[in-house]
Structures are given as C-alpha cells and as structure tokens.
Design an enzyme around this catalytic site. Sequence first.
Site, PDB file in Angstrom:
ATOM      1  N   TYR A  23      37.361  31.015  31.322  1.00  8.66           N
ATOM      2  CA  TYR A  23      38.775  31.164  30.834  1.00  8.66           C
ATOM      3  C   TYR A  23      38.663  32.738  30.248  1.00  8.66           C
ATOM      4  O   TYR A  23      38.057  32.796  29.264  1.00  8.66           O
ATOM      5  CB  TYR A  23      39.107  30.227  29.889  1.00  8.66           C
ATOM      6  CG  TYR A  23      39.282  28.856  30.200  1.00  8.66           C
ATOM      7  CD1 TYR A  23      39.301  28.516  31.591  1.00  8.66           C
ATOM      8  CD2 TYR A  23      39.284  27.556  29.312  1.00  8.66           C
ATOM      9  CE1 TYR A  23      39.349  27.199  32.182  1.00  8.66           C
ATOM     10  CE2 TYR A  23      39.561  26.510  29.908  1.00  8.66           C
ATOM     11  CZ  TYR A  23      39.343  26.135  31.027  1.00  8.66           C
ATOM     12  OH  TYR A  23      39.467  24.676  31.569  1.00  8.66           O
ATOM     13  N   HIS A  50      31.766  21.840  34.405  1.00  3.66           N
ATOM     14  CA  HIS A  50      33.046  22.188  34.839  1.00  3.66           C
ATOM     15  C   HIS A  50      33.536  21.593  36.286  1.00  3.66           C
ATOM     16  O   HIS A  50      34.445  20.927  36.595  1.00  3.66           O
ATOM     17  CB  HIS A  50      33.305  23.672  34.636  1.00  3.66           C
ATOM     18  CG  HIS A  50      34.713  23.991  34.517  1.00  3.66           C
ATOM     19  ND1 HIS A  50      35.291  25.097  33.956  1.00  3.66           N
ATOM     20  CD2 HIS A  50      35.867  23.184  34.503  1.00  3.66           C
ATOM     21  CE1 HIS A  50      36.445  25.028  33.733  1.00  3.66           C
ATOM     22  NE2 HIS A  50      36.879  24.108  34.150  1.00  3.66           N
ATOM     23  N   ARG A  71      50.954  21.096  34.727  1.00  2.00           N
ATOM     24  CA  ARG A  71      51.195  22.613  34.383  1.00  2.00           C
ATOM     25  C   ARG A  71      52.414  23.310  34.037  1.00  2.00           C
ATOM     26  O   ARG A  71      52.819  24.154  34.465  1.00  2.00           O
ATOM     27  CB  ARG A  71      50.507  23.019  35.811  1.00  2.00           C
ATOM     28  CG  ARG A  71      48.993  22.751  36.114  1.00  2.00           C
ATOM     29  CD  ARG A  71      48.581  23.655  37.272  1.00  2.00           C
ATOM     30  NE  ARG A  71      47.170  22.907  37.616  1.00  2.00           N
ATOM     31  CZ  ARG A  71      45.873  23.369  37.290  1.00  2.00           C
ATOM     32  NH1 ARG A  71      46.158  23.994  36.317  1.00  2.00           N
ATOM     33  NH2 ARG A  71      44.935  22.905  37.791  1.00  2.00           N
TER      34      ARG A  71
END
Length: 323
Positions: free
Chosen positions: A55, A121, A204
């Site tokens: 990120y 991940h 989202r």
Amino acid sequence: MPTRTLGGLDVGAQGLGCMGMSSGYGVREDDGESIATIHRALELGVSLLDTANVYGEGVNEELVGRAIADRREKVVLATKFGIVHDERGQSVRGDAAYVKQCCEESLRRLGVDHIDLYYQHRTDPDVAVEESFGAMAELVAEGKVRHLGISEAGAGTIRRAHAVHPVTALQSEWSLWTRGIEDEVLPVCRELGIGIVPFSPLGRGFLTGAITSARTLPEDDMRRKLPRFTESNLDANLAIVERLRSLAAAKGVTAGQLALAWVLHQGADVVPIPGTKRRTYLEENVESVHIELSTEELDDIAGAAATVAGERYPEHLARNAGR
C-alpha cells in the site's frame, strides 16, 4: 465496542482498513486527518488496524507506524506481504527468503518489534504454500509475528497452509455484492476455526451511495478500472443502492450502515475492515455494530443485491485471487 475472536485472537467487532489513506482510491494525502482517524478508531474500540507492504509501496505502513507509536498496546496490528508491483504490473512472490525480507522491512517501517497478524497477501503460483507458511512459522518462533493469516486463497490452499501452522484469519472480499467465499471457502474456515476478515465490506464504497459515476472519481482511482464501476454496469448496480436506501430508511440508518450490519450478522467469527481516512465516515461505520437485524430483514437486504452487473476484477487482477 463488543469484541470478537478470530481464531484465538480477540479484536473489536469492526476493524479499520488503512489502505485508502495512502493508495488505491485517488491519493489526496492528508496524513493529519488519517492519523486522527486511527486515533479516533482506537478510542471507539476499533483495535484491528490493517495495512500491507504494497500500500503506497511502504508509505501506508510508515503512516500507521507513526499513528500508533505512543499507543501500541491498544492495537492488533495486521500487515501483509506477497503482492509485487513491477514492470509486469502486478505479480506475486512467496519464496521463503522474500517472506523474511518483507517481514523485516515491515517491522522497520511500522516501528514495532512484532506484528500481531501477518498475512500472505496472495499465494504464489510458482511456490508451494507450504514453503511460504514454513517461513512464516519461523517468524512466529522468532517472536517477530504472533498470528498468521492468508488472503484471497482457495479452500484447498487454506487447508494446506493450516497444516503447516494454524491460520488465525482469512482476509477476503465479502460484502452484499461479493459473496464468492460462501460456498467453499467459508465452510472450510469454520471447520478449521479460522476467523474471517472481510475487506471492502461496503463494495469499495459503492454501497454507501456516494458513487454515482466513475467519471467523478479521481484519475488515479483504481475503481475506474474495475468492471462494476464502468458506465455500462453502473445503472444496474445503482439500483442495488436504491433498494438498500429504502430498507435503511425504514431502520433509520444509512445504506452503508445497513450493508455493514449485514456483514457483521454473518457470524461471530466475522470482523469486517471498512476503510476510510475520515473520522466522520469512521464514526458512521462504527455505529453499524449496534444495528440489530431479524432473519427477515437479512433476507430482504441480501435480496436487494441479488443481481450484480460486472465482475469484481479485470482479468489481470482476478488471476491472483482465489488460488
């Protein structure tokens, strides 16, 4: 806030996804507000903070590290390794050397001596999950990591990982309009005692009703490239939001709160991590923990999103999920 247990790890019933503070949804950096949001989350009993090394290419971990530096004892800190941004766009690595390298780098960026929940991940198609989890288990033995997790993995992969070292939590997308884990993955997790951490439980941000056109999103917002946000699918998906708004109005809550409450009602082993970088939205999200829904209401809410237009990912991203 009430607490819930993820495979033996006690956390607040709702966590906080920190990705959007640094990447993904159009970066308008306001580190001061982001840090204030993290501090407010901890005040409200949100203990699980979620980040990843990818990120903002490490920037998000550094931000979270600064935010928790003087209140580490209040935090269940989760981060991840495995996604690599390179000349191919996005790839995955899971070899043992890389696992350990990533952990050391994350510890440094976060400014901590251990990670509470360390996720793979995505699983590497060229490296057996046994190798990846073997290296992660060594990190546990060294005291650098407390619990292990896996993200966006298939049922068989979860079983193989769990056989190497107990998996505390699965992180996967789960919301009213993304329910792919329910048939195979969810039963395996419950059989093995693995907690569920849904990311993007608000679709989202779409299920809040705040997005009415992809053209209103920032140019660097990843949602512009997601099929469900394209203009060709938008009208059909906006109908979901309108149905949610109607049901939410009857409860005296927002559409987003109702969507979050639906996820929270899927089991006591479920801890969603809606993401936000604003205290106002954080406080709205947290209120969903206190919404009670009947079986009939849950069915009505699910029915509002019975038909969704578009896949959740374009092909190049979909191939890394669900292995």
